[in-house]
Write a protein that holds these residues in place. Structure first.
Motif, PDB file in Angstrom:
ATOM      1  N   PHE A 180       0.838  -1.191   0.000  1.00 27.71           N
ATOM      2  CA  PHE A 180       0.000   0.000   0.000  1.00 27.71           C
ATOM      3  C   PHE A 180       0.879   1.249   0.000  1.00 27.71           C
ATOM      4  O   PHE A 180       2.065   1.199   0.321  1.00 27.71           O
ATOM      5  N   ASP A 181       0.270   2.374  -0.346  1.00 27.93           N
ATOM      6  CA  ASP A 181       1.002   3.640  -0.304  1.00 27.93           C
ATOM      7  C   ASP A 181       0.911   4.309   1.066  1.00 27.93           C
ATOM      8  O   ASP A 181       1.646   5.264   1.344  1.00 27.93           O
ATOM      9  N   LYS A 182       0.021   3.772   1.913  1.00 24.05           N
ATOM     10  CA  LYS A 182      -0.115   4.279   3.279  1.00 24.05           C
ATOM     11  C   LYS A 182      -0.916   3.272   4.094  1.00 24.05           C
ATOM     12  O   LYS A 182      -1.914   2.731   3.612  1.00 24.05           O
ATOM     13  N   ILE A 183      -0.482   3.039   5.323  1.00 22.03           N
ATOM     14  CA  ILE A 183      -1.261   2.243   6.274  1.00 22.03           C
ATOM     15  C   ILE A 183      -1.546   3.104   7.493  1.00 22.03           C
ATOM     16  O   ILE A 183      -0.645   3.728   8.050  1.00 22.03           O
ATOM     17  N   PHE A 184      -2.807   3.132   7.885  1.00 24.55           N
ATOM     18  CA  PHE A 184      -3.243   3.881   9.063  1.00 24.55           C
ATOM     19  C   PHE A 184      -3.841   2.874  10.035  1.00 24.55           C
ATOM     20  O   PHE A 184      -4.845   2.228   9.737  1.00 24.55           O
ATOM     21  N   PHE A 185      -3.220   2.726  11.206  1.00 24.14           N
ATOM     22  CA  PHE A 185      -3.654   1.720  12.175  1.00 24.14           C
ATOM     23  C   PHE A 185      -4.024   2.362  13.503  1.00 24.14           C
ATOM     24  O   PHE A 185      -3.299   3.219  14.011  1.00 24.14           O
ATOM     25  N   THR A 186      -5.146   1.941  14.071  1.00 26.18           N
ATOM     26  CA  THR A 186      -5.529   2.342  15.421  1.00 26.18           C
ATOM     27  C   THR A 186      -5.679   1.090  16.272  1.00 26.18           C
ATOM     28  O   THR A 186      -6.402   0.161  15.890  1.00 26.18           O
ATOM     29  N   GLY A 187      -4.988   1.047  17.410  1.00 24.56           N
ATOM     30  CA  GLY A 187      -5.055  -0.129  18.264  1.00 24.56           C
ATOM     31  C   GLY A 187      -4.004  -0.086  19.349  1.00 24.56           C
ATOM     32  O   GLY A 187      -3.522   0.981  19.735  1.00 24.56           O
ATOM     33  N   SER A 188      -3.616  -1.243  19.814  1.00 23.90           N
ATOM     34  CA  SER A 188      -2.671  -1.337  20.929  1.00 23.90           C
ATOM     35  C   SER A 188      -1.230  -1.229  20.442  1.00 23.90           C
ATOM     36  O   SER A 188      -0.931  -1.537  19.281  1.00 23.90           O
ATOM     37  N   PRO A 189      -0.305  -0.807  21.317  1.00 21.25           N
ATOM     38  CA  PRO A 189       1.113  -0.780  20.942  1.00 21.25           C
ATOM     39  C   PRO A 189       1.627  -2.154  20.499  1.00 21.25           C
ATOM     40  O   PRO A 189       2.445  -2.247  19.588  1.00 21.25           O
ATOM     41  N   VAL A 195       2.104  -4.402  12.906  1.00 18.60           N
ATOM     42  CA  VAL A 195       1.755  -3.659  11.699  1.00 18.60           C
ATOM     43  C   VAL A 195       2.975  -2.914  11.152  1.00 18.60           C
ATOM     44  O   VAL A 195       3.255  -2.930   9.944  1.00 18.60           O
ATOM     45  N   TYR A 196       3.716  -2.281  12.044  1.00 15.86           N
ATOM     46  CA  TYR A 196       4.900  -1.496  11.653  1.00 15.86           C
ATOM     47  C   TYR A 196       5.957  -2.398  11.013  1.00 15.86           C
ATOM     48  O   TYR A 196       6.578  -2.038  10.002  1.00 15.86           O
ATOM     49  N   GLU A 197       6.140  -3.567  11.601  1.00 13.59           N
ATOM     50  CA  GLU A 197       7.126  -4.511  11.076  1.00 13.59           C
ATOM     51  C   GLU A 197       6.727  -5.011   9.690  1.00 13.59           C
ATOM     52  O   GLU A 197       7.563  -5.111   8.778  1.00 13.59           O
ATOM     53  N   ALA A 198       5.435  -5.313   9.510  1.00 12.46           N
ATOM     54  CA  ALA A 198       4.958  -5.776   8.203  1.00 12.46           C
ATOM     55  C   ALA A 198       5.093  -4.678   7.159  1.00 12.46           C
ATOM     56  O   ALA A 198       5.492  -4.941   6.011  1.00 12.46           O
ATOM     57  N   ALA A 199       4.779  -3.444   7.536  1.00 15.33           N
ATOM     58  CA  ALA A 199       4.866  -2.320   6.600  1.00 15.33           C
ATOM     59  C   ALA A 199       6.309  -2.047   6.194  1.00 15.33           C
ATOM     60  O   ALA A 199       6.585  -1.671   5.045  1.00 15.33           O
ATOM     61  N   ALA A 200       7.246  -2.256   7.124  1.00 17.87           N
ATOM     62  CA  ALA A 200       8.662  -1.973   6.854  1.00 17.87           C
ATOM     63  C   ALA A 200       9.214  -2.842   5.721  1.00 17.87           C
ATOM     64  O   ALA A 200      10.111  -2.414   4.985  1.00 17.87           O
ATOM     65  N   VAL A 206       3.548   4.597   7.638  1.00 21.48           N
ATOM     66  CA  VAL A 206       2.525   4.175   8.586  1.00 21.48           C
ATOM     67  C   VAL A 206       2.208   5.293   9.577  1.00 21.48           C
ATOM     68  O   VAL A 206       3.106   5.985  10.053  1.00 21.48           O
ATOM     69  N   THR A 207       0.919   5.448   9.861  1.00 24.39           N
ATOM     70  CA  THR A 207       0.481   6.236  11.012  1.00 24.39           C
ATOM     71  C   THR A 207      -0.055   5.253  12.032  1.00 24.39           C
ATOM     72  O   THR A 207      -0.901   4.418  11.712  1.00 24.39           O
ATOM     73  N   LEU A 208       0.439   5.337  13.255  1.00 27.15           N
ATOM     74  CA  LEU A 208       0.023   4.446  14.329  1.00 27.15           C
ATOM     75  C   LEU A 208      -0.654   5.258  15.428  1.00 27.15           C
ATOM     76  O   LEU A 208      -0.035   6.139  16.017  1.00 27.15           O
ATOM     77  N   GLU A 209      -1.914   4.978  15.664  1.00 32.10           N
ATOM     78  CA  GLU A 209      -2.658   5.611  16.753  1.00 32.10           C
ATOM     79  C   GLU A 209      -2.803   4.562  17.850  1.00 32.10           C
ATOM     80  O   GLU A 209      -3.635   3.654  17.742  1.00 32.10           O
ATOM     81  N   LEU A 210      -2.010   4.667  18.897  1.00 29.97           N
ATOM     82  CA  LEU A 210      -1.907   3.614  19.897  1.00 29.97           C
ATOM     83  C   LEU A 210      -2.495   4.072  21.237  1.00 29.97           C
ATOM     84  O   LEU A 210      -3.517   4.710  21.270  1.00 29.97           O
ATOM     85  N   GLY A 211      -1.845   3.724  22.346  1.00 32.32           N
ATOM     86  CA  GLY A 211      -2.426   4.066  23.647  1.00 32.32           C
ATOM     87  C   GLY A 211      -1.372   4.211  24.705  1.00 32.32           C
ATOM     88  O   GLY A 211      -0.254   4.643  24.436  1.00 32.32           O
ATOM     89  N   GLY A 212      -1.688   3.804  25.909  1.00 29.18           N
ATOM     90  CA  GLY A 212      -0.750   3.928  27.017  1.00 29.18           C
ATOM     91  C   GLY A 212      -1.456   4.363  28.284  1.00 29.18           C
ATOM     92  O   GLY A 212      -2.669   4.573  28.306  1.00 29.18           O
TER      93      GLY A 212
END
Length: 453
Positions: A180-189, A195-200, A206-212
Motif C-alpha cells: 500500500f502507499d499508506k497504512i493507518f492503524f488504530t489499536g494497541s502498541p 503492523v509497523y514490522e509488516a509495513a517496513a 505508517v500512522t500508528l494511533e496507539l495508547g498507554g
C-alpha cells in the motif's frame, strides 16, 4: 472478494487520476454523509448489539465526530488542495516556490473496536478528502458493526475506490502483505509493532494511533467539584474503553479525601447500573476477565460489582495504589480507576517522564507554574488543562501519540496532510540567472557564493 483483485483494481483506478478531482472527492464525502444519516438507526442498533452502547453516547462520541470531520472538509477542501505559494530563497531568485499536495495513492485503514465508527470512518474521511483510494479493515470484535459497514460501503461505492474487508487476524495479516502507499492503524502498541514490522518490509509509510497509561493529576489548587465531574465522565465514558481515558489518578495528599468523596457522590448521582443507557459493557469475555484480574479487592473503595453474563463491570475506584501494583503495569482500558496520593508535584512529574510517553495527560489546577511545568517537561500526545478527552473533538488540533503511544496524527487539516505528499517545486524564469554556480570556479565566485548562500 480476493484481496489482490481489490488492491490491483484500486491501484488502477487511482492511476486514472479521477480521485484527484476535488469535485469528485466532495461528492464522495456528501454521499458518505447521506448514507450514514439514512442508516443512523441501523448504526445505533448494531453498536448496541455488540456492546450495549447507547444512542446518545454513539451520536456524541462517534457519528457526531465523523459528521464534523466530513463538514470540515466540505468547507475547506478547495483551500487545502490548492498549491501553496511560499517564500523563495535569495539563492533561487528569480523564481517562485510552491508546495503541491498529492494524494499518496492506495491506502489501508485498520480500525479499532472501542469506537468502531469514529476510529474507522474518520481516517477514511481524511483519506478520501486527500484524494486516495481506500481499503478499510474494521475490527472484527464488534461483529455486527463490521458486517454493517461492509454492507453500506461495498453496496454503495465501487470496490476499486472504497472497499471494506471483513474478517479477523488472518485477513488483516493477508492485507499487510500488499504494498500500500499508506497504512493507518488504530489499536494497541503490541499490535502496532506487528503492523509497523509488516509495513517496513515494503517501505510503506505508517500512522500508528496507539495508547498507554494516561495520567490525570489533581493539585490542591484545583476546583474539586469540576475535577470530579469531568474525571468521572472522561474515565467511565464507553465503559472506560477509551484510548485517551484518564488511566490513573494522581492527587495531592491534602485534597485526596475530599476529591474521592465528591467522585463517589457523582458516581451515585449518575448510577452506572447494569444495562444503563449511558454505560457500555466490556467488549468481550477475554477483556472482562483481564480487567477483573487487575482489581485488588482489598484496595477497592467504590464499586467492584460485575456480571460475566452481560459483561458488566461497575465503575471501580482503588485507593492506596502503588506504582508496583498490577493495575499500574499495563493500560487498563476499562472502568477501573487506581488512585495514588502524592506530596511532591515535581516527583510525580518525574515518575511520568520515566515511563512510556502517554497518549494523553490531564491536569486540574489553578496554578500557572504547575501548568507550565507539565507542558514544558512532560512529553505526551495531547491533553487538557481542567478537563478530559475534549481535545479529540477539535478539527483544529492534531490528534496522535508520541513514542510508544503512536506515530503521526490526524483530524482536520492534519488528517489531510497525513494522507498527502507535500511536493516541493521551484519554478525558475529563463532570464536573469547569475553564473556563479557553473564551472569554472574562481575565488570571486566563491566570494559571491558565501554572500548569497
Amino acid at each position: 472478494m480476493d484481496f489482490n483483485t481489490i488492491f490491483q483494481s484500486q491501484k488502477q483506478f487511482f492511476n486514472s487520476h479521477q480521485t484527484k478531482n476535488v469535485d469528485f472527492r466532495r461528492e464522495t464525502l456528501l454521499k458518505l454523509k447521506d448514507l450514514l444519516k439514512i442508516n443512523e438507526e441501523r448504526l445505533y442498533e448494531a453498536i448496541y448489539k455488540d456492546f450495549r452502547k447507547g444512542r446518545f453516547d454513539t451520536f456524541l462520541t462517534e457519528l457526531n465526530l465523523v459528521y464534523n470531520e466530513i463538514d470540515f472538509f466540505l468547507k475547506n477542501l478547495d483551500k487545502l488542495s490548492k498549491p501553496k505559494n511560499v517564500k523563495t530563497a535569495l539563492s533561487l531568485q528569480p523564481g517562485n516556490s510552491h508546495i503541491y499536495y498529492d494524494p499518496l495513492g492506495v491506502t489501508l485503514i485498520i480500525g479499532a473496536w472501542n469506537y468502531p465508527y469514529q476510529l474507522t470512518l474518520s481516517p477514511m474521511v481524511s483519506a478520501i478528502a486527500a484524494g486516495n483510494t481506500c481499503t478499510i479493515k474494521p475490527s472484527e470484535l464488534p461483529e455486527n458493526i463490521m458486517h454493517l459497514l461492509a454492507e453500506l460501503i461495498n453496496n454503495n461505492f465501487p470496490s476499486n475506490y472504497l472497499y471494506v474487508a471483513e474478517g479477523g487476524i488472518p485477513e488483516t495479516t493477508e492485507l499487510l502483505k500488499f504494498r500500500f502507499d499508506k497504512i493507518f492503524f488504530t489499536g494497541s502498541p503490541k499490535v502496532g509493532q506487528i503492523v509497523y514490522e509488516a509495513a517496513a518490509k515494503n517501505l510503506v509509510p505508517v500512522t500508528l494511533e496507539l495508547g498507554g497509561k494516561s495520567p490525570a493529576i489533581v493539585t490542591e489548587t484545583a476546583d474539586l467539584e469540576v475535577a470530579a465531574k469531568r474525571l468521572v465522565w472522561g474515565k467511565f465514558l464507553n465503559g472506560g474503553q477509551t484510548c485517551i481515558a484518564p488511566d490513573y489518578l494522581l492527587v495531592q495528599e491534602s485534597v485526596k479525601g475530599k476529591l474521592l468523596q465528591i467522585i463517589k457522590e457523582k458516581l451515585n448521582e449518575i448510577s452506572y447500573s447494569d444495562g444503563a443507557e449511558h454505560y457500555t459493557s466490556i467488549i468481550n469475555k477475554r477483556n472482562f476477565d483481564r480487567l477483573i484480574g487487575l482489581i485488588d479487592e482489598s484496595k477497592v473503595i467504590y464499586g467492584g460489582k460485575s456480571n460475566p453474563e452481560t459483561l458488566y463491570l461497575e465503575p471501580t475506584i482503588m485507593d492506596h495504589v502503588t506504582w508496583e501494583d498490577n493495575v499500574m503495569k499495563e493500560e487498563i482500558f476499562g472502568p477501573v480507576f487506581p488512585v495514588i496520593a502524592y506530596k511532591d508535584y515535581d516527583e510525580i512529574l518525574q515518575q511520568i517522564i520515566d515511563g512510556e510517553k502517554p497518549l494523553a495527560a490531564y491536569l486540574f489546577t489553578k496554578n500557572e507554574e504547575e501548568k507550565e511545568k507539565l507542558l514544558s517537561l512532560v512529553s505526551f500526545g495531547g491533553g487538557c488543562i481542567n478537563d478530559t478527552l475534549m481535545h479529540i473533538t477539535s478539527d483544529y488540533l492534531p490528534f496522535g501519540g508520541i513514542g510508544n503511544s503512536g506515530i503521526g496524527n490526524y483530524h482536520g487539516e492534519f488528517g489531510f496532510l497525513t494522507f498527502s505528499h507535500q511536493k516541493s517545486v521551484i519554478e525558475k524564469t529563463n532570464w536573469g540567472e547569475p553564473n556563479w554556480k557553473y564551472p569554472p570556479y574562481t575565488d570571486k565566485k566563491m566570494h559571491w557564493l558565501k554572500k548569497v548562500m
